[in-house]
Design a protein around this motif. Structure first.
Motif, mmCIF file in Angstrom:
data_model
loop_
_atom_site.group_PDB
_atom_site.id
_atom_site.type_symbol
_atom_site.label_atom_id
_atom_site.label_comp_id
_atom_site.label_asym_id
_atom_site.label_seq_id
_atom_site.Cartn_x
_atom_site.Cartn_y
_atom_site.Cartn_z
ATOM 1 N N LEU A 189 0.682 -1.341 -0.139
ATOM 2 C CA LEU A 189 -0.044 -0.062 -0.128
ATOM 3 C C LEU A 189 0.723 1.332 0.033
ATOM 4 C CD1 LEU A 189 -2.674 -0.874 2.456
ATOM 5 C CD2 LEU A 189 -3.036 -1.000 0.033
ATOM 6 N N PHE A 190 2.005 1.307 0.774
ATOM 7 C CA PHE A 190 3.053 2.334 0.574
ATOM 8 C C PHE A 190 3.395 2.691 -0.659
ATOM 9 C CE2 PHE A 190 7.019 4.269 1.447
ATOM 10 C CZ PHE A 190 6.734 5.437 2.282
ATOM 11 N N VAL A 191 3.955 1.723 -1.527
ATOM 12 C CA VAL A 191 4.294 1.714 -2.620
ATOM 13 C C VAL A 191 3.604 2.067 -3.425
ATOM 14 C CG1 VAL A 191 5.523 0.595 -4.709
ATOM 15 C CG2 VAL A 191 6.121 -0.022 -2.276
ATOM 16 N N VAL A 192 2.342 1.719 -3.929
ATOM 17 C CA VAL A 192 0.922 2.196 -4.473
ATOM 18 C C VAL A 192 0.626 3.522 -4.140
ATOM 19 C CG1 VAL A 192 -1.151 1.727 -5.330
ATOM 20 C CG2 VAL A 192 0.429 -0.264 -4.916
ATOM 21 N N PHE A 193 0.736 4.066 -2.988
ATOM 22 C CA PHE A 193 0.285 5.308 -2.571
ATOM 23 C C PHE A 193 1.534 6.339 -3.186
ATOM 24 C CE2 PHE A 193 0.599 8.925 0.269
ATOM 25 C CZ PHE A 193 -0.912 9.430 0.079
ATOM 26 N N GLY A 194 2.712 6.030 -2.861
ATOM 27 C CA GLY A 194 3.891 6.659 -3.542
ATOM 28 C C GLY A 194 3.674 7.001 -4.962
ATOM 29 N N LEU A 195 3.285 5.893 -5.689
ATOM 30 C CA LEU A 195 3.053 5.888 -6.898
ATOM 31 C C LEU A 195 2.202 6.856 -7.422
ATOM 32 C CD1 LEU A 195 4.025 4.936 -9.942
ATOM 33 C CD2 LEU A 195 2.523 2.936 -9.658
ATOM 34 N N LEU A 196 0.824 6.592 -6.879
ATOM 35 C CA LEU A 196 -0.279 7.424 -7.226
ATOM 36 C C LEU A 196 -0.111 8.843 -6.890
ATOM 37 C CD1 LEU A 196 -3.240 5.373 -6.105
ATOM 38 C CD2 LEU A 196 -2.606 5.893 -8.527
ATOM 39 N N ASN A 197 0.567 9.202 -5.793
ATOM 40 C CA ASN A 197 1.100 10.559 -5.353
ATOM 41 C C ASN A 197 1.880 11.223 -6.336
ATOM 42 O OD1 ASN A 197 0.671 12.729 -3.394
ATOM 43 N ND2 ASN A 197 2.654 12.219 -2.596
ATOM 44 N N SER A 198 3.021 10.624 -7.055
ATOM 45 C CA SER A 198 3.704 11.247 -8.048
ATOM 46 C C SER A 198 2.901 11.539 -9.360
ATOM 47 C CB SER A 198 5.030 10.470 -8.238
ATOM 48 O OG SER A 198 4.639 8.868 -8.706
ATOM 49 N N LEU A 199 2.141 10.530 -9.715
ATOM 50 C CA LEU A 199 1.414 10.586 -10.932
ATOM 51 C C LEU A 199 0.237 11.784 -10.783
ATOM 52 C CD1 LEU A 199 0.862 6.972 -11.836
ATOM 53 C CD2 LEU A 199 2.226 8.662 -12.918
ATOM 54 N N PHE A 200 -0.134 11.841 -9.701
ATOM 55 C CA PHE A 200 -1.510 12.832 -9.550
ATOM 56 C C PHE A 200 -1.045 14.024 -8.795
ATOM 57 C CE2 PHE A 200 -3.094 8.917 -10.561
ATOM 58 C CZ PHE A 200 -4.136 8.943 -11.886
ATOM 59 N N GLU A 201 0.095 14.218 -8.397
ATOM 60 C CA GLU A 201 0.289 15.483 -7.543
ATOM 61 C C GLU A 201 -0.187 16.578 -7.960
ATOM 62 O OE1 GLU A 201 4.051 17.069 -4.935
ATOM 63 O OE2 GLU A 201 4.559 15.808 -6.581
ATOM 64 N N GLY A 202 -0.932 17.542 -7.210
ATOM 65 C CA GLY A 202 -1.423 18.841 -7.609
ATOM 66 C C GLY A 202 -2.560 18.805 -8.572
ATOM 67 N N ARG A 203 -3.081 17.379 -8.903
ATOM 68 C CA ARG A 203 -4.278 17.410 -9.779
ATOM 69 C C ARG A 203 -5.536 16.908 -9.220
ATOM 70 N NH1 ARG A 203 -1.807 13.549 -14.084
ATOM 71 N NH2 ARG A 203 -3.849 13.296 -14.896
ATOM 72 N N ALA A 204 -6.759 17.869 -9.488
ATOM 73 C CA ALA A 204 -7.799 17.020 -8.958
ATOM 74 C C ALA A 204 -8.491 16.014 -9.803
ATOM 75 C CB ALA A 204 -8.731 18.159 -9.182
ATOM 76 N N VAL A 205 -8.610 14.973 -9.269
ATOM 77 C CA VAL A 205 -8.962 13.757 -9.883
ATOM 78 C C VAL A 205 -10.314 13.524 -10.010
ATOM 79 C CG1 VAL A 205 -6.763 12.542 -9.233
ATOM 80 C CG2 VAL A 205 -8.882 12.312 -7.825
ATOM 81 N N ALA A 206 -11.215 14.227 -9.138
ATOM 82 C CA ALA A 206 -12.784 14.064 -9.310
ATOM 83 C C ALA A 206 -13.401 15.364 -8.589
ATOM 84 C CB ALA A 206 -13.156 12.926 -8.351
ATOM 85 N N LYS A 207 -14.562 15.391 -9.067
ATOM 86 C CA LYS A 207 -15.420 16.687 -8.491
ATOM 87 C C LYS A 207 -16.524 15.909 -7.478
ATOM 88 C CE LYS A 207 -14.379 20.733 -10.432
ATOM 89 N NZ LYS A 207 -14.216 21.954 -9.400
#
Length: 203
Positions: free
Chosen positions: A115-133
């Motif tokens: 979970l830590f690795v996946v969270f870090g990957l997602l955080n780098s991919l979507f940093e500063g971006r709104a993924v939903a409304k």
């Protein structure tokens, strides 16, 4: 064309949900490999369910006998003996629950690493971006997480952290119930685990 634009519009949120679902499946597969298929886990789970059924039967029996008994001195000894038996069963249930929690530590550490690795990957991919409304403006306490790391002041912007947190909780919990890997209800009712609550009967 409209469907393609709609997919692109919700592409980030669908990606986060899909990755969360895949991660939940992977975590349950790891848990099954390390814990769920072992004889120790199955034995402890069966012991918890057996002690729980026995305790429920004793409680229902004591309740019916108390309502129908005369309450004289002759019934004092059996009631005391029954209470001691219930205490022993409760103690055995808590011990089995604690051992089950200890047995799950190994898989828990591996799952936490995944979970830590996946969270870090997602955080780098979507940093500063709104993924939903969000369909509404959340309360300030929730907004601290839902708008975390996002630019602007729109309270309906949803960050990856918030969506991933919601998906991780709901998808994995329902997947465990579907596969039959959910913790026994008696384990939660017993209040066991690594750090059990103090027994109110102990002074």
């Amino acid at each position: 064309m409209a469907s393609a634009l709609s997919f692109l519009r919700y592409g980030d949120s669908l990606s986060v949900v899909g990755i969360s679902a895949a991660t939940a499946v992977l975590c349950e597969a790891i848990s099954w490999l390390l814990i769920y298929r072992t004889a120790t886990y199955n034995s402890l789970r069966a012991s918890i369910e057996r002690h729980s059924r026995k305790l429920d039967a004793m409680k229902s029996g004591s309740g019916s006998s108390a309502s129908s008994g005369a309450g004289g001195a002759s019934s004092a000894q059996p009631a005391s003996s029954r209470a001691k038996k219930m205490d022993r069963v409760e103690s055995s249930l808590k011990d089995a629950t604690r051992e089950l929690s200890l047995a799950k530590l190994k898989s828990g550490a591996v799952v936490a690493a995944v979970l830590f690795v996946v969270f870090g990957l997602l955080n780098s991919l979507f940093e500063g971006r709104a993924v939903a409304k969000l369909p509404f403006a959340p309360v300030p306490l929730v907004q601290r997480m839902s708008h975390r790391g996002l630019p602007g002041t729109d309270p309906t912007d949803c960050s990856m952290v918030f969506l991933y947190f919601l998906c991780s909780m709901s998808i994995r919990t329902n997947l465990q119930k579907l596969l039959g890997f959910a913790p026994p209800r008696a384990a939660a009712a017993a209040g066991g685990g690594l750090f059990p609550m103090p027994d109110p009967k102990v002074n």
